[in-house]
Design a protein around this motif. Structure first.
Motif, PDB file in Angstrom:
ATOM      1  N   ALA A  81      25.330  -6.209 -34.560  1.00  0.00           N
ATOM      2  CA  ALA A  81      23.901  -6.520 -34.614  1.00  0.00           C
ATOM      3  C   ALA A  81      23.072  -5.249 -34.472  1.00  0.00           C
ATOM      4  O   ALA A  81      22.050  -5.074 -35.148  1.00  0.00           O
ATOM      5  CB  ALA A  81      23.545  -7.519 -33.517  1.00  0.00           C
ATOM      6  N   LYS A  82      23.514  -4.356 -33.613  1.00  0.00           N
ATOM      7  CA  LYS A  82      22.813  -3.088 -33.447  1.00  0.00           C
ATOM      8  C   LYS A  82      22.906  -2.258 -34.732  1.00  0.00           C
ATOM      9  O   LYS A  82      21.909  -1.698 -35.210  1.00  0.00           O
ATOM     10  CB  LYS A  82      23.431  -2.295 -32.288  1.00  0.00           C
ATOM     11  CG  LYS A  82      23.230  -2.903 -30.908  1.00  0.00           C
ATOM     12  CD  LYS A  82      21.853  -2.595 -30.369  1.00  0.00           C
ATOM     13  CE  LYS A  82      21.730  -2.989 -28.914  1.00  0.00           C
ATOM     14  NZ  LYS A  82      20.363  -2.751 -28.398  1.00  0.00           N
ATOM     15  N   ALA A  83      24.114  -2.186 -35.266  1.00  0.00           N
ATOM     16  CA  ALA A  83      24.329  -1.388 -36.470  1.00  0.00           C
ATOM     17  C   ALA A  83      23.619  -1.987 -37.674  1.00  0.00           C
ATOM     18  O   ALA A  83      23.256  -1.268 -38.618  1.00  0.00           O
ATOM     19  CB  ALA A  83      25.830  -1.269 -36.747  1.00  0.00           C
ATOM     20  N   GLY A  84      23.409  -3.293 -37.649  1.00  0.00           N
ATOM     21  CA  GLY A  84      22.777  -3.978 -38.781  1.00  0.00           C
ATOM     22  C   GLY A  84      21.266  -3.960 -38.754  1.00  0.00           C
ATOM     23  O   GLY A  84      20.632  -4.617 -39.593  1.00  0.00           O
ATOM     24  N   GLY A  85      20.665  -3.267 -37.804  1.00  0.00           N
ATOM     25  CA  GLY A  85      19.209  -3.158 -37.791  1.00  0.00           C
ATOM     26  C   GLY A  85      18.533  -3.680 -36.536  1.00  0.00           C
ATOM     27  O   GLY A  85      17.318  -3.618 -36.414  1.00  0.00           O
ATOM     28  N   ARG A  86      19.312  -4.238 -35.594  1.00  0.00           N
ATOM     29  CA  ARG A  86      18.792  -4.755 -34.328  1.00  0.00           C
ATOM     30  C   ARG A  86      17.904  -5.997 -34.530  1.00  0.00           C
ATOM     31  O   ARG A  86      17.660  -6.419 -35.634  1.00  0.00           O
ATOM     32  CB  ARG A  86      18.042  -3.677 -33.541  1.00  0.00           C
ATOM     33  CG  ARG A  86      18.930  -2.510 -33.110  1.00  0.00           C
ATOM     34  CD  ARG A  86      18.146  -1.454 -32.345  1.00  0.00           C
ATOM     35  NE  ARG A  86      19.048  -0.466 -31.736  1.00  0.00           N
ATOM     36  CZ  ARG A  86      19.582   0.553 -32.374  1.00  0.00           C
ATOM     37  NH1 ARG A  86      19.297   0.748 -33.654  1.00  0.00           N
ATOM     38  NH2 ARG A  86      20.401   1.391 -31.756  1.00  0.00           N
ATOM     39  N   ASN A  87      17.450  -6.575 -33.416  1.00  0.00           N
ATOM     40  CA  ASN A  87      16.583  -7.759 -33.412  1.00  0.00           C
ATOM     41  C   ASN A  87      17.196  -8.893 -34.238  1.00  0.00           C
ATOM     42  O   ASN A  87      16.546  -9.493 -35.098  1.00  0.00           O
ATOM     43  CB  ASN A  87      15.183  -7.411 -33.940  1.00  0.00           C
ATOM     44  CG  ASN A  87      14.186  -8.552 -33.685  1.00  0.00           C
ATOM     45  OD1 ASN A  87      14.378  -9.363 -32.784  1.00  0.00           O
ATOM     46  ND2 ASN A  87      13.139  -8.608 -34.494  1.00  0.00           N
ATOM     47  N   GLN A  88      18.464  -9.169 -33.948  1.00  0.00           N
ATOM     48  CA  GLN A  88      19.169 -10.227 -34.681  1.00  0.00           C
ATOM     49  C   GLN A  88      20.327 -10.769 -33.859  1.00  0.00           C
ATOM     50  O   GLN A  88      20.732 -10.177 -32.860  1.00  0.00           O
ATOM     51  CB  GLN A  88      19.694  -9.692 -36.015  1.00  0.00           C
ATOM     52  CG  GLN A  88      20.644  -8.523 -35.869  1.00  0.00           C
ATOM     53  CD  GLN A  88      21.054  -7.973 -37.232  1.00  0.00           C
ATOM     54  OE1 GLN A  88      22.026  -8.414 -37.830  1.00  0.00           O
ATOM     55  NE2 GLN A  88      20.273  -6.988 -37.726  1.00  0.00           N
ATOM     56  N   VAL A  89      20.819 -11.929 -34.277  1.00  0.00           N
ATOM     57  CA  VAL A  89      21.971 -12.584 -33.649  1.00  0.00           C
ATOM     58  C   VAL A  89      23.141 -12.521 -34.617  1.00  0.00           C
ATOM     59  O   VAL A  89      23.011 -12.908 -35.776  1.00  0.00           O
ATOM     60  CB  VAL A  89      21.656 -14.054 -33.298  1.00  0.00           C
ATOM     61  CG1 VAL A  89      22.870 -14.721 -32.642  1.00  0.00           C
ATOM     62  CG2 VAL A  89      20.434 -14.161 -32.395  1.00  0.00           C
ATOM     63  N   ARG A  90      24.281 -12.037 -34.144  1.00  0.00           N
ATOM     64  CA  ARG A  90      25.479 -11.975 -34.970  1.00  0.00           C
ATOM     65  C   ARG A  90      26.626 -12.688 -34.284  1.00  0.00           C
ATOM     66  O   ARG A  90      26.706 -12.762 -33.062  1.00  0.00           O
ATOM     67  CB  ARG A  90      25.863 -10.503 -35.215  1.00  0.00           C
ATOM     68  CG  ARG A  90      24.860  -9.693 -36.005  1.00  0.00           C
ATOM     69  CD  ARG A  90      24.800 -10.109 -37.466  1.00  0.00           C
ATOM     70  NE  ARG A  90      26.045  -9.829 -38.136  1.00  0.00           N
ATOM     71  CZ  ARG A  90      26.309  -8.704 -38.812  1.00  0.00           C
ATOM     72  NH1 ARG A  90      25.405  -7.737 -38.844  1.00  0.00           N
ATOM     73  NH2 ARG A  90      27.464  -8.536 -39.422  1.00  0.00           N
TER      74      ARG A  90
END
Length: 435
Positions: free
Chosen positions: A420-429
């Motif tokens: 989630a951090k690597a994907g741009g943050r502010n998201q749920v994975r």
């Protein structure tokens, strides 16, 4: 009183309790010191009157009175008039006297005055602050009196009610067990020894199977002179013992001491199990509690989520560490608000938090975590006129054959948090399959 009535009596506490304290005293210097101590240390509003006439005007204009502390030397009333004035209004009252008068003390206590305190002793101010705090806290504590004699249990119940407790009383051990089992708010149980079917010692033993010493105080009472009764009560789980007849002052001191000890134990437990900054369960507490929840919920869906505040170092660097602490507390409040009664959450350390959710399938778990993420994104803190906003990244994993235990669930959730951090943050994975 039936078990249902007992539970109703304890559950009848007002949601908004009266808070205002009235100090009636002709010494301005003493009044100022006492008022400041109560307002600063207990954070209760204090009103001051120098005469009975002033006190009457205050009492008539406001209705949220919790307690009265009155001196015995007033311009418009002698000591008998002062006592009658407050007892007739049925206000909880503490007498604060400049000189020791045994006759006055006895009369005050006979009229249901809570306590008689000498203001001339060096520690009287500390004692009064402790007493006011104790009485204020008592109003949120349930107490149960168990005695087959109606007159005896009514008398003890009246003593506890005078001290502010939410009191119920029952006539036998079976009713007591049902009441305690049904009401977690009961923190004090007064148990008489001489009862049919189940005596006090046996009841104490059974009460301890329901509630440990650190959660409820049990005080045995008896008029028997048997010297073996006290150790038998204590070895069966009682915290203390009182021999009848006892004075109101002895009863108050013993009960207060036991409740103080319960609260001290609770404070120490909180220090050991809760994060000091946020008030959430700490890492150790979360891990231990989650292990139990997993074992108890073998058939339920279990989801573990790792939550991290995005760019938290930037918050500290740009706004200061105090702002960072405010952000952590705000995050904790939102997390707590989104933790259902069946779930558990805690602070893992630094800017990292964790949540365990029970009973949600993948789709519902994802929706719940998205709601949490959006709620955090909506936070706006005012830091010296500068708005502070922040977001979170969430990694989640649901229990299955591949991730059957807490260790593997946390590891997988942490891996998704990294994504989630690597994907741009502010998201749920981690639960994307549900979308």
């Amino acid at each position: 009183m039936s078990t249902a009535s007992a539970m109703s009596a304890i559950g009848s506490a007002h949601a908004a309790l009266p808070q205002r304290v009235l100090v009636v005293e002709n010494s301005r210097a003493y009044t100022s010191i006492l008022r400041e101590a109560i307002e600063q240390q207990i954070e209760l509003p204090v009103e001051v009157a120098a005469t009975l006439a002033d006190a009457a005007r205050l009492l008539d204009t406001k209705d949220d009175w919790f307690l009265v502390l009155t001196g015995m030397v007033l311009a418009d009333g002698d000591r008998d008039q002062i006592l009658d004035f407050f007892t007739s209004r049925r206000l909880p009252t503490i007498v604060v006297s400049g000189v020791y008068d045994e006759e006055l003390r006895q009369r005050a206590l006979q009229q249901q005055i809570i306590d008689y305190v000498l203001k001339s002793t060096p520690d009287s101010l500390d004692y009064l602050v402790w007493l006011v705090r104790r009485l204020e806290r008592n109003r949120r504590i349930g107490a149960l009196v168990v005695d087959d004699s109606l007159s005896s249990r009514s008398f003890i119940a009246s003593l506890l009610q005078a001290q502010g407790y939410q009191v119920a009383h029952v006539a036998d051990g079976s009713s007591a067990l049902r009441t305690v089992e049904a009401d977690p708010g009961i923190r004090l149980c007064i148990v008489d020894q001489e009862m049919p079917m189940m005596d006090g010692i046996e009841l104490t033993r059974r009460l301890r199977q329901l509630r440990a010493r650190d959660r409820m105080a049990v005080i045995g009472v008896s008029g028997s002179t048997d010297p073996n009764l006290i150790p038998r009560f204590l070895k069966s789980g009682a915290n203390d013992f009182l021999r009848k007849p006892f004075s109101r002052e002895e009863f108050f001191c013993r009960v207060s001491q036991n409740i103080d000890q319960l609260e001290l134990i609770g404070t120490l437990q909180d220090l050991a199990t809760r994060d000091f900054l946020t008030g959430l369960p700490n890492r150790r507490n979360f891990l231990e509690h989650s292990e139990r929840l997993l074992a108890e919920s073998a058939q339920d869906p279990i989801t573990v989520a790792m939550i991290d505040i995005d760019h938290f170092k930037h918050v500290n660097d740009n706004y200061g560490h105090e702002a960072g602490d405010q952000a952590l507390r705000a995050m904790a409040q939102v997390l707590h608000a989104h933790t259902r009664p069946s779930d558990y959450s805690g602070r893992f350390g630094g800017e990292e938090f964790c949540m365990l959710m029970r009973g949600l399938d993948r789709h519902a778990a994802l929706a719940h975590l998205e709601t949490l993420r959006a709620a955090v994104q909506a936070i706006e803190l005012d830091i010296d006129g500068r708005p502070l906003r922040f977001t979170i990244s969430v990694g989640a994993c649901q229990r299955d054959a591949q991730f059957p235990n807490l260790h593997k669930l946390l590891g997988e959730a942490d891996r998704h948090l990294y994504l989630a951090k690597a994907g741009g943050r502010n998201q749920v994975r981690g639960l994307e399959e549900a979308t």
